[in-house]
Each structure stands twice: as C-alpha cells, then as structure tokens.
Design an enzyme around this catalytic site. Structure first.
Site, short mmCIF file in Angstrom:
data_model
loop_
_atom_site.label_atom_id
_atom_site.label_comp_id
_atom_site.label_asym_id
_atom_site.label_seq_id
_atom_site.Cartn_x
_atom_site.Cartn_y
_atom_site.Cartn_z
N HIS A 176 0.87 -1.27 0.06
CA HIS A 176 0.15 0.12 -0.05
C HIS A 176 0.85 1.60 0.17
CE1 HIS A 176 -2.91 2.97 1.84
NE2 HIS A 176 -3.58 2.24 1.11
N SER A 377 -8.36 -14.59 -2.40
CA SER A 377 -8.88 -13.13 -2.86
C SER A 377 -10.29 -12.83 -3.49
CB SER A 377 -7.75 -12.69 -3.94
OG SER A 377 -8.11 -11.44 -4.55
#
Length: 462
Positions: A176, A377
C-alpha cells in the site's frame, strides 16, 4: 438488537436499495424537488457554495440539495465495483441518534477519560474481539480504533522503528502507498522487494536484500491482500527466510497490513496469529466489515507500546496513538456490526464473496476477456476498458492496462451480470466485432490468464 432511543424517536422509512438513507431523513425541508433520473454515468460536481442565512438565495434550499445528493448516491451505489468499501449495512438508522453527541476517544483506550463523552468501553470490546481472532491473550495486547488502514500502517511501522531505531524497512513494490509514505515521514531506509506476476512478494529477492544488510535489523511490512491484485504475502515463508538469513527474533519486526483481508483470512486459515513472532496487525473497518466512515483497528503487543507512550496531564491519559482526538462513533459502529453478524455471519460473507469472485472471473474468461483471481482473494483483475466513461460509470480502479473489480459483501450476482453484459456489448464496439485485437496483458496477469489473440487459443477454454 433494538433501536437506540435518546431524546427523539427515530422511525426510518423502508430501507432504500443497498441500505442508503431514505429522503425522509430531511422531513422538514423543501421536498419540492425535481425528480432525479437514473444516472447513465458518474455523478457531476455539484458546484456548491456555502449559503448565508437571511439572504435571498435563488438556488435550491439546503434540504433540497441534500435530498438530491442522497438520490444520486442511491443510484450510483449499484455501480460501485472498483474499490474495497462495504456499503451494505442498515445500522445507520439505529445509531443515528448518537450523532447529537460529540464522542471523543482521546488518549489510551484502556484509560478512562475525565469526561463522559467517549466510547472507550465499546472500543475495548472491539479490540478484545480482534485480539481473540488473531490469537493473542487479553493481557498481552494493546491496540486502538484508528481512522483507517493508513493510520494503522503508520503506527505499526513507527513501533518497529522505535524498537529497532537502525532498522531497514522492507516492503514489496505492491505494498500500500502508505508504506513508502511512512518511510519518508520517519526518515527510514527503504528496501523495495520485487513481486511475482500475481503481486506476491518475491521471497528470493527478500532473501538477497536481507543478506546484503545483515548488519542492520529488519522491519518488514507483510501485505495480507495487496491493493490491486489481492495477493497475500506468506508470513511463514518470510519468517523462515529471516531465520535462514541469520536474523534472531530480536533483530526483526513484522507489521501485517491486512486492511481488506484481515477479516477474511482467519476464516480460511490461521496465517495471521500473534503466536508467531509478528509485531502488529492492522485492518480497515470500513472495508470488509462495513462502516459509514473510514476507520480501522490496530493491534500490537503490550510490551512494545511503552516505546511510544507519553503521559499527557492535560487529557489525564497516556498518548500512544498517531492521532490525538479520535472518532468515538466508529468503535460503536464496529461493535454493532460485529455483534449483529458474529463469526458465523462473517464466515458466510467470506464464502459468498469468494464464490462470487470466482463466478465473475469464470464468466469473463468464458467471454474471452482477460481475467485473473488470486487464491484467498476477492479481487478480479481484468483488461482495462478502453472507454473512460465506462470506467467512471462502474467506478473501476485502473493501473497500466489493468482494471479490477473487488467483490465486496454487498455486491450481488445481478450487479456482476449487469457489469459483464455491458462490458461484453461495449467491447464489440471498442474492438469492432473482432477486427481489432484486445491488448495482450500477459506480462501483468500471466499468459494463462490473458485472452489476447496469441494466448487465448492455448489457455482459455472455448
């Protein structure tokens, strides 16, 4: 749970689609508004100004503006596919009376305020729930409800830096954006680790760079669900790599950025566990769980927090957080959601999202559209649509030649079917019925997932 009653009785009308507030939340305003037609594209900038009371305003009233804004959001919520926010909840009406109070959880959650307008009791209940989920004893952890995943990352990296002042920060290139931000803020040396084609950390590159810097401690950011591809870095492989490179436990600190997947992975396996030598874990509360304002949860070991704690006489508490004043509403929303869903409800959400993500990926590939889905995911990566208006209509996130859909709990099969149908129709125009070839994105998602002319005959079933 029953409705919360304070000075007034809230009787919300029927919940509008996707749990958004009904127009009746402004009952005393000017309801003579123009009917807002369903939007074909993204909402326009409202071009607002602040009104001055008592002056003649030729434009619409305050209530009219707000009601039309709610109508717009209600329409656009069914086209929200590209970002990890769970907007499927209906507890806003039950908790709305709390908005009449200023709730501030300033200071340490485990130290009571000198004023009564706080929600630290709710906050501690939420922290206890996550501590149990991530397998750390109640008397062994410390944490707080943050303003979001970035604050949790800033706090976790800061803890590592305070414990190991000379440590080097290691983070994959798919981490991130708040991780390199933390490195800049704290003036830390940063080693960027390569990733495999699915977005997971390249452990051989990590090993090589750890060996190059053996004279300095390691502070490692482990991403449990990368931002764009949803890849999960394997904590166990990273720990084994540290051991193989000669790093003892007092020479490394591991922070787990689990913003989206921290509430998913524990119901699939026990990858995130403080029984392992990790230092901190953070999640975003507004993502998989769902909350109407950004928030997060940060958990670390109690023995570490003294490195940050400072006594502040003014607030009669200890300051160990990134922010000073903290939103006292968010712990209540999190507590309410966790209590209403429970682990059984969350497990159902996880399964439904995983199933729907696979459904989307399979449907795209059956239509000859490049698509990739990582294990564990709910992020489906696909070829980037050629039309910017289409991207904005479905509020997709795009990187290079890729876009992605994040299949959150509130996304239904009907929404996915609508998206697929519209995408297939639009592609016929973009690629002129097959006369123009779609782009090859094998370098981004792998040849086995690419549906370009060169790869589809080998990898994609007819």
């Amino acid at each position: 749970m029953g409705s919360l009653l304070l000075e007034m009785e809230f009787e919300p009308s029927a919940i509008t689609p996707r749990g958004l507030a009904p127009p009746s939340l402004f009952p005393n305003g000017d309801n003579k508004r123009q009917k807002v037609e369903p939007l074909a594209g993204p909402r326009k900038n409202l071009q607002l100004t602040v009104m001055e009371p008592g002056l003649n305003n030729d434009g619409p009233s305050l209530d009219t503006i707000l009601v039309n804004y709610l109508d717009t959001l209600t329409q656009r919520v069914n086209f929200h596919l590209g970002y990890p926010v769970n907007i499927c909840y209906d507890h806003y009406a039950t908790l709305a009376p709390l908005l009449q109070f200023h709730l501030n959880n300033c200071g340490d959650p485990f130290i009571q305020n000198t004023v009564d307008f706080h929600s630290k009791d709710f906050e501690m209940a939420v922290l206890d729930w996550f501590a149990q989920l991530w397998e750390i004893e109640k008397d062994q952890y410390w944490g707080y409800v943050t303003n979001g995943g970035t604050e949790g990352n800033l706090h976790g990296i800061l803890l590592g830096r305070e414990l190991l002042p000379d440590g080097i920060l290691y983070a994959s290139k798919d981490s991130h954006y708040s991780i390199p931000k933390a490195a800049r803020m704290y003036r830390m040396d940063l080693e960027t680790i390569n990733t495999s084609i699915n977005g997971e950390m390249d452990y051989s590159d990590l090993r090589e760079k750890l060996l190059q810097n053996k004279d300095k401690p390691a502070i490692i950011n482990v991403t449990i669900g990368t931002t764009f591809k949803g890849a999960v870095d394997d904590v166990d492989i990273i720990l084994q790599t540290l051991k193989d490179c000669g790093y003892s436990e007092d020479m490394f600190y591991i922070h787990c950025d689990a913003a989206l997947c921290g509430l998913m992975v524990p119901f699939i396996n026990n990858m995130i566990s403080f029984k392992k030598p990790i230092g901190s874990v953070t999640i975003s509360g507004h993502k998989f769980l769902g909350c109407p304002m950004p928030c997060g949860v940060q958990i670390t070991r109690k023995s570490y927090i003294n490195n940050l704690s400072r006594n502040v006489e003014y607030i009669a508490s200890v300051d160990a957080t990134i922010s000073g004043s903290r939103n006292g509403l968010t712990p209540i929303f999190l507590w309410y959601s966790l209590s209403a869903k429970g682990q059984i409800g969350l497990k159902k959400d996880v399964k439904r999202c995983l199933d729907n993500a696979k459904y989307l990926k399979d449907c795209l590939q059956q239509e000859g559209i490049s698509a990739m889905l990582n294990e564990l995911s709910i992020i489906v990566v696909l070829e980037r649509p050629r039309d910017h208006e289409f991207v904005r209509r479905w509020q997709l996130s795009c990187v290079k030649d890729m876009a992605h859909v994040i299949v959150m709990p509130g996304i239904t099969r009907q929404m996915l079917d609508n998206f697929i149908s519209e995408l297939v129709q639009q592609r016929k125009q973009w690629y002129q019925g097959g006369r123009i070839e779609p782009p090859c994105i094998a370098d981004d998602i792998g040849a086995q997932n690419c549906a370009c002319y060169y790869h589809k005959s080998d990898y994609i079933s007819p």
